[in-house]
Enzyme design. Structure first.
Site, PDB file in Angstrom:
ATOM      1  N   SER A   1     -12.471 -10.026  33.339  1.00  0.00           N
ATOM      2  CA  SER A   1     -12.436  -9.376  32.029  1.00  0.00           C
ATOM      3  C   SER A   1     -12.619  -7.869  32.209  1.00  0.00           C
ATOM      4  O   SER A   1     -12.004  -7.079  31.481  1.00  0.00           O
ATOM      5  CB  SER A   1     -13.507  -9.956  31.103  1.00  0.00           C
ATOM      6  N   SER A   2     -13.431  -7.447  33.184  1.00  0.00           N
ATOM      7  CA  SER A   2     -13.640  -6.000  33.382  1.00  0.00           C
ATOM      8  C   SER A   2     -12.356  -5.302  33.800  1.00  0.00           C
ATOM      9  O   SER A   2     -12.004  -4.256  33.256  1.00  0.00           O
ATOM     10  CB  SER A   2     -14.675  -5.726  34.471  1.00  0.00           C
TER      11      SER A   2
ATOM     12  N   ASP B   1      -8.093  -7.265  41.338  1.00  0.00           N
ATOM     13  CA  ASP B   1      -8.130  -7.626  39.917  1.00  0.00           C
ATOM     14  C   ASP B   1      -7.316  -6.655  39.076  1.00  0.00           C
ATOM     15  O   ASP B   1      -6.558  -7.057  38.184  1.00  0.00           O
ATOM     16  CB  ASP B   1      -9.578  -7.659  39.411  1.00  0.00           C
TER      17      ASP B   1
ATOM     18  N   LEU C   1     -13.101 -14.125  35.881  1.00  0.00           N
ATOM     19  CA  LEU C   1     -11.671 -14.079  35.547  1.00  0.00           C
ATOM     20  C   LEU C   1     -11.226 -12.653  35.233  1.00  0.00           C
ATOM     21  O   LEU C   1     -10.188 -12.416  34.614  1.00  0.00           O
ATOM     22  CB  LEU C   1     -11.369 -15.025  34.379  1.00  0.00           C
TER      23      LEU C   1
ATOM     24  N   GLU D   1     -10.079 -14.747  49.090  1.00  0.00           N
ATOM     25  CA  GLU D   1     -11.286 -14.269  48.407  1.00  0.00           C
ATOM     26  C   GLU D   1     -12.083 -13.348  49.317  1.00  0.00           C
ATOM     27  O   GLU D   1     -12.286 -13.637  50.498  1.00  0.00           O
ATOM     28  CB  GLU D   1     -12.124 -15.493  48.005  1.00  0.00           C
ATOM     29  N   HIS D   2     -12.509 -12.228  48.743  1.00  0.00           N
ATOM     30  CA  HIS D   2     -13.268 -11.198  49.474  1.00  0.00           C
ATOM     31  C   HIS D   2     -12.457 -10.651  50.654  1.00  0.00           C
ATOM     32  O   HIS D   2     -13.021 -10.229  51.656  1.00  0.00           O
ATOM     33  CB  HIS D   2     -14.635 -11.719  49.926  1.00  0.00           C
ATOM     34  N   THR D   3     -11.168 -10.699  50.515  1.00  0.00           N
ATOM     35  CA  THR D   3     -10.305 -10.128  51.544  1.00  0.00           C
ATOM     36  C   THR D   3      -9.778  -8.760  51.108  1.00  0.00           C
ATOM     37  O   THR D   3      -9.378  -7.957  51.940  1.00  0.00           O
ATOM     38  CB  THR D   3      -9.094 -11.049  51.807  1.00  0.00           C
TER      39      THR D   3
END
Ligand code: GLA
Length: 384
Positions: free
Chosen positions: A131-132, A176, A129, A36-38
C-alpha cells in the site's frame, strides 16, 4: 473490494474542496510471486500489480500549498507549504509519504505547484501488498501532473523508493514501486533489479492468483527488514562486492567455513532465490505448473530456514494451501515477511478447494482469522 469507485471519489472531492477534481491518478499494490529480499541485493523478482489501488483526485490551485485529505485516515487533512523544508509530521504519519515525495521531486529539480488532493485506496494496509508503494507512485504521478511535468514510470518508481528510504526510514528495494508503475494486465514482470530491465510474462489464462492474509499483523517489519539488508551487505562485503548480485552461489558455498553462519544463510537465501526466480519466470512463460509449484515451495523453505522471516502461523497457512492443492497449487509467503500474506497460484478449477481448506482449517488450527483476497494481475499506474 476491487476497483476504487471513481464517481464516489469525485463526490468526496467535491464535498471536501467545494469544486470538481480536474483529474484522477491511480497506482496499484502488488503481490510478489517469487524473488523475496532479492531486490536490494541487485537480484531478480517476479511480482504482479494487483486490482487494489491507491487513487488520488486532484486539481491545481494558484498558490504554493498542497491541501491533502486522506480518506482512509478519517479524512484527516494536512497542508504542505512547497517553499518550506519538509519536516516529518508525527500527527499524520501517512502524510510523510507526501512530504518525502515532494522532497525527492524537488531534489531532482521537478517543478511543483499547489493543489487540492484527495487520497483514497483499497490496498489492504499492513498486509505486505505494498500500500505504501502504491501511495508513493500515485503521489509522484499526481504532483508531476499538477505542475505539468513529465516523468517516466521508472523514474516515478525511483522517486517513490527514495521518499521511503530517505524520509519514511525504510530501506526498501525498488520492486514495489517499479511494479506499481509498470505492471501489465494478466502478467507478472520479471525485473532484474541490477539494471531495472524488465520482461513481461503473461500468466496462463486458466491460472489464478489467490492471496490469503494470515490475520497476523506484521510486527517489527522495519527494524527486522533493515537488519536483513545490513546482513546481506555484510556477506557481499566479505567477497569484496557491494551487493550479493556480484557473488556466485558456487563462491558462497566454497566459503561456507570462512563466513559467519548467519551471513552465510542470509546470502544462501538470496542467491538461491535468484535462481528460483529465473526458473519460475521460465516455468510461467511455458505454463509449466509443476516447476512453479516446486520453486515456490523451495522459496518458502528458504525464507523460513535461511532468511528467518516467516512465522509458524504463516508456515502453517502455506502448508494448508499446499496440501489442499495436492500438487496442483504453488504457495509461499509473499512480501517483506513477519506476518502478512501468503500467495497461491493454481489453475482456476483448484481455487475453490484451496478456499475451502483455508476456511475449514486455518482459524481452527491457529486462532487467527484469515482474509481471502482474490487478485488479478493488473496494469500499473495510470491517469483517468
Ligand atoms: C518489501 C520491500 C521490497 C522487497 C520486499 C521483499 O516489500 O519494500 O523492496 O525488498 O519487501 O522482497
Amino acid at each position: 473490494m476491487g476497483e476504487v469507485n471513481q464517481q464516489r471519489l469525485r463526490e468526496l472531492f467535491r464535498n471536501h474542496f467545494g469544486h470538481d477534481a480536474a483529474s484522477i491518478v491511480q497506482a496499484p499494490g502488488r503481490v510478489n510471486l517469487i524473488g523475496e529480499h532479492t531486490d536490494y541485493n541487485g537480484g531478480f523478482v517476479l511480482p504482479a500489480a494487483i486490482n487494489y489501488s491507491t487513487c488520488i483526485a486532484f486539481s491545481p490551485t494558484n498558490n504554493r500549498e498542497l491541501h491533502i485529505v486522506a480518506e482512509n485516515f478519517n479524512a484527516q487533512k494536512v497542508v504542505i507549504d512547497l517553499d518550506k523544508p519538509m519536516q516529518p509530521d508525527a500527527d499524520a504519519p501517512w502524510s510523510n509519504y507526501a512530504r518525502g515525495v515532494v522532497q525527492e521531486l524537488q531534489k531532482r529539480r521537478y517543478r511543483l505547484a499547489g493543489g487540492h488532493l484527495l487520497i483514497s485506496g483499497n490496498v489492504p494496509a499492513g498486509a505486505g501488498l505494498s500500500s505504501s508503494a502504491s501511495l508513493e507512485v500515485a503521489l509522484v504521478r499526481a504532483l508531476t501532473e499538477l505542475s505539468g511535468e513529465a516523468i517516466d514510470p521508472t523514474n516515478a518508481a525511483l522517486v517513490g523508493q527514495a521518499a521511503e528510504n530517505n524520509f519514511v526510514g525504510c530501506n526498501c528495494g525498488i520492486m514495489d514501486q517499479l511494479i506499481s508503475a509498470l505492471g501489465q494486465e494478466s502478467s507478472a514482470l520479471l525485473i532484474d533489479c541490477e539494471d531495472l530491465s524488465t520482461r513481461s510474462i503473461s500468466i496462463p489464462e486458466d491460472w489464478e492468483i489467490l492471496i490469503v492474509h494470515s490475520g497476523v499483523k506484521r510486527g517489527l517489519v522495519e527494524s527486522e527488514y533493515n537488519q536483513r539488508r545490513v546482513q546481506c551487505e555484510t556477506a557481499a562485503h566479505f567477497f569484496g562486492q557491494k551487493e550479493l548480485r556480484g557473488v556466485s552461489l558456487e563462491q558462497l558455498l566454497a566459503a561456507e567455513d570462512k563466513l559467519d553462519p548467519l551471513s552465510f544463510r542470509r546470502a544462501r537465501h538470496v542467491l538461491t532465490e535468484n535462481e528460483r526466480t529465473l526458473t519460475a519466470a521460465n516455468a510461467l512463460s511455458v505454463g509449466d505448473m509443476p516447476t512453479l509449484i516446486r520453486v515456490m515451495a523451495e522459496s518458502h523453505e528458504s525464507m523460513r530456514d535461511d532468511f528467518n522471516i516467516t512465522t509458524p502461523v504463516i508456515d502453517h497457512l502455506v502448508e494448508i494451501l499446499q496440501q489442499a492443492g495436492a500438487g496442483e497449487a504453488g504457495a509461499r509467503m509473499t512480501g517483506g515477511g513477519f506476518g502478512g500474506c501468503v500467495v497461491a497460484v493454481a489453475p482456476s478449477k483448484i481455487i475453490p478447494q484451496l478456499v475451502a481448506a483455508v476456511e475449514q482449517r486455518y482459524e481452527a488450527d491457529t486462532g487467527c482469522v484469515p482474509r481471502l483476497i482474490p487478485a488479478k494481475a493488473s496494469r500499473g499506474a495510470f491517469a483517468h
